[in-house]
Write a protein that holds these residues in place. Structure first.
Motif, short mmCIF file in Angstrom:
data_model
loop_
_atom_site.label_atom_id
_atom_site.label_comp_id
_atom_site.label_asym_id
_atom_site.label_seq_id
_atom_site.Cartn_x
_atom_site.Cartn_y
_atom_site.Cartn_z
N PHE A 192 38.52 93.04 28.45
CA PHE A 192 37.09 92.97 28.11
C PHE A 192 36.29 92.28 29.24
O PHE A 192 35.53 91.35 29.01
CB PHE A 192 36.87 92.24 26.78
N THR A 193 36.45 92.77 30.44
CA THR A 193 35.81 92.18 31.61
C THR A 193 34.29 92.17 31.50
O THR A 193 33.64 91.16 31.82
CB THR A 193 36.22 92.97 32.87
N LEU A 194 33.70 93.25 31.02
CA LEU A 194 32.25 93.32 30.92
C LEU A 194 31.72 92.33 29.89
O LEU A 194 30.71 91.65 30.13
CB LEU A 194 31.83 94.75 30.57
N LEU A 195 32.39 92.20 28.76
CA LEU A 195 31.98 91.23 27.74
C LEU A 195 32.07 89.81 28.30
O LEU A 195 31.15 89.00 28.10
CB LEU A 195 32.85 91.36 26.48
N THR A 196 33.12 89.51 29.01
CA THR A 196 33.27 88.19 29.62
C THR A 196 32.15 87.93 30.61
O THR A 196 31.57 86.83 30.64
CB THR A 196 34.64 88.09 30.33
N LEU A 197 31.82 88.92 31.42
CA LEU A 197 30.74 88.78 32.39
C LEU A 197 29.40 88.54 31.69
O LEU A 197 28.63 87.65 32.10
CB LEU A 197 30.67 90.03 33.26
N ILE A 198 29.12 89.30 30.63
CA ILE A 198 27.85 89.14 29.91
C ILE A 198 27.77 87.76 29.28
O ILE A 198 26.73 87.08 29.37
CB ILE A 198 27.70 90.25 28.85
N LEU A 199 28.84 87.29 28.63
CA LEU A 199 28.81 85.98 27.99
C LEU A 199 28.71 84.86 29.02
O LEU A 199 28.03 83.85 28.79
CB LEU A 199 30.04 85.80 27.10
#
Length: 175
Positions: free
Chosen positions: A78-85
């Motif tokens: 979940f790289t994109l979710l981690t980046l957004i958070l």
């Protein structure tokens, strides 16, 4: 040759000299108010519930759907979710600190005003205490005896009644 003076019109703000004039400056406090609203919004239960729903839907979408519909697959952690958070946290922390600093400044001003008010109240109280002592001393000199609190109250009431009677007489005389 003298330049003709410009007439003021209602459709242009005062001080503007045309297209090349300076535009009004934005309020320097606007960003501070924004940061306070942002911090206030992040501290609500609706924000936490909304964020939880967002993350659960994101995780469910990228875990349960077929791989061709996943945009942030579990296999990539979940790289994109981690980046957004992380991005949200990196902006939230300074905005919350700015809002806290503004609140500290307001509290400091309020404390100073309270201190000044307390000093004025103390000065007024001390003045009134001195006046009461002066009245007692004056009454003692007039009567030759030490006045008790009750005797002083009775004397003051009698004086007040005399003043009221005089005011009534003056009101009747002027009517």
């Amino acid at each position: 040759m003298a330049r003709p003076s410009r007439q003021m019109t209602l459709d242009a703000p005062r001080g503007r000299t045309g297209m090349l004039g300076r535009s009004p400056q934005p309020s320097q406090d606007r960003f501070g108010r924004f940061s306070e609203a942002f911090a206030r919004g992040m501290g609500t239960s609706s924000f936490l519930i909304g964020m939880t729903v967002f993350v659960v839907v994101w995780l469910a979408w990228n875990t349960l759907l077929p791989p061709q519909y996943q945009f942030d697959p579990r296999a990539q952690n979940f790289t994109l979710l981690t980046l957004i958070l992380s991005l949200q946290a990196s902006y939230a922390a300074p905005l919350i600190l700015l809002a806290q600093n503004r609140q500290d400044d307001r509290d400091r001003v309020q404390i100073e005003q309270d201190r000044q008010r307390a000093e004025r109240n103390l000065a007024d109280t001390e003045y009134l205490a001195r006046e009461v002592v002066a009245l007692r001393m004056a009454m003692t000199e007039l009567t030759g005896e030490v006045l008790s609190r009750d005797a002083l109250r009775q004397e003051l009431k009698a004086l007040l009644e005399q003043l009221d009677a005089r005011a009534d007489q003056q009101a009747d005389a002027s009517s």
